[in-house]
Design an enzyme around this catalytic site. Structure first.
Site, PDB file in Angstrom:
ATOM      1  N   MET A 124       0.809  -1.215   0.000  1.00 42.33           N
ATOM      2  CA  MET A 124       0.000   0.000   0.000  1.00 42.33           C
ATOM      3  C   MET A 124       0.851   1.277   0.000  1.00 42.33           C
ATOM      4  SD  MET A 124      -2.797  -1.410  -0.300  1.00 42.33           S
ATOM      5  CE  MET A 124      -4.101  -0.229  -0.016  1.00 42.33           C
ATOM      6  N   HIS A 139      -3.647  -4.629 -10.037  1.00 45.85           N
ATOM      7  CA  HIS A 139      -4.670  -3.651  -9.660  1.00 45.85           C
ATOM      8  C   HIS A 139      -6.048  -4.272  -9.888  1.00 45.85           C
ATOM      9  CE1 HIS A 139      -6.447   0.190  -8.851  1.00 45.85           C
ATOM     10  NE2 HIS A 139      -7.212   0.031  -9.913  1.00 45.85           N
TER      11      HIS A 139
HETATM   12  C1  GRF Z   1      -5.529  -6.983  -4.275  1.00 44.32           C
HETATM   13  O1  GRF Z   1      -6.893  -6.755  -4.540  1.00 44.32           O
HETATM   14  C2  GRF Z   1      -4.665  -6.226  -5.244  1.00 44.32           C
HETATM   15  O2  GRF Z   1      -5.241  -6.069  -6.508  1.00 44.32           O
HETATM   16  C3  GRF Z   1      -4.513  -4.892  -4.584  1.00 44.32           C
HETATM   17  O3  GRF Z   1      -4.432  -5.175  -3.213  1.00 44.32           O
HETATM   18  C4  GRF Z   1      -5.126  -6.395  -2.930  1.00 44.32           C
HETATM   19  C5  GRF Z   1      -4.192  -7.276  -2.172  1.00 44.32           C
HETATM   20  O4  GRF Z   1      -4.833  -8.419  -1.694  1.00 44.32           O
HETATM   21  N1  GRF Z   1      -3.371  -4.203  -5.121  1.00 44.32           N
HETATM   22  P1  GRF Z   1      -3.994  -9.568  -0.966  1.00 44.32           P
HETATM   23  O5  GRF Z   1      -3.205  -8.919   0.152  1.00 44.32           O
HETATM   24  O6  GRF Z   1      -3.091 -10.189  -1.999  1.00 44.32           O
HETATM   25  O7  GRF Z   1      -4.999 -10.540  -0.466  1.00 44.32           O
END
Ligand code: GRF
Length: 201
Positions: free
Chosen positions: A90, A109
């Site tokens: 993030m 994404h």
């Molecule tokens: C996913 O939906 C991805 O597209 C976004 O963040 C989320 C991460 O999910 N960038 P996770 O931590 O892999 O379960």
């Protein structure tokens, strides 16, 4: 074989899908390191369980993005990392990492870029009333959710969908698409040509 580092801040379900694909031999690479900026990230637990080296680097301990990334870079260099896979990381990747890993950073994404950029891609497509949305895997450049597209997949938004059901569909597709994109990149089956990513046979 390429050494991969996965960066994750949260649940790590995409990390899990990549771990599975590596274990099955679908991705022929070494998952060398998982990096997180969140101490309690589930992704770190998943890495530990899979026997992958994991580190938490606290962004609050560094005065600037550059110094934070320098610290990450030290670990990447120690593990001889060739490719960075962002999986729910993030943070915007800055110049320090981009300069050292040009065209060697991937991101996923949960929408069809360039629509619905940012952290609420699934919700914004749903609230907009879009009839289709999807998933994009792309190379990372200096702009958020912007670099050349490697793969996209479509998800239909049906009248009966709720935000929760849509999220499930998106994540299911992510878990197929991301390992496939990592496979293509690690096997050298794609070439960047401007905005386009060309498939090599
Ligand atoms: C996913 O939906 C991805 O597209 C976004 O963040 C989320 C991460 O999910 N960038 P996770 O931590 O892999 O379960």
């Amino acid at each position: 074989m390429a050494n991969i580092a996965v960066f994750a801040s949260g649940r790590g379900t995409n990390l899990q899908a990549i771990i599975k694909a590596v274990k099955k031999g679908k991705i022929k690479a070494n998952l060398a390191l998982v990096v997180s900026d969140v101490k309690k990230a589930m992704a770190l637990k998943r890495a530990k369980r899979a026997g992958i080296k994991q580190i938490f680097i606290d962004p609050a301990a560094y005065p600037t993005q550059g110094t934070f990334e320098q610290e990450i870079l030290k670990h990447l260099e120690a593990e001889k990392i060739d490719l960075i896979v962002l999986a729910g990381f993030m943070r915007i990747v800055g110049k320090t990492l981009l300069d050292r890993f040009p065209d060697k950073i991937l991101n996923i994404h949960p929408a069809l870029l360039p629509s619905f950029k940012g952290v609420r891609g699934i919700q914004e497509a749903f609230e907009y009333g879009a009839k289709i949305t999807g998933v994009t895997v792309h190379f990372v450049d200096a702009k958020m959710d912007h670099g050349p597209t490697i793969l996209q997949g479509v998800v239909k938004i049906e009248d009966a969908d709720t935000l929760e059901s849509l999220e499930k569909k998106i994540h299911r597709l992510e878990h197929k698409l991301y390992p496939e994109a990592v496979r293509l990149v690690t096997e050298g089956r794609v070439k960047i040509d401007g905005r386009k990513v060309i498939r090599l046979l």
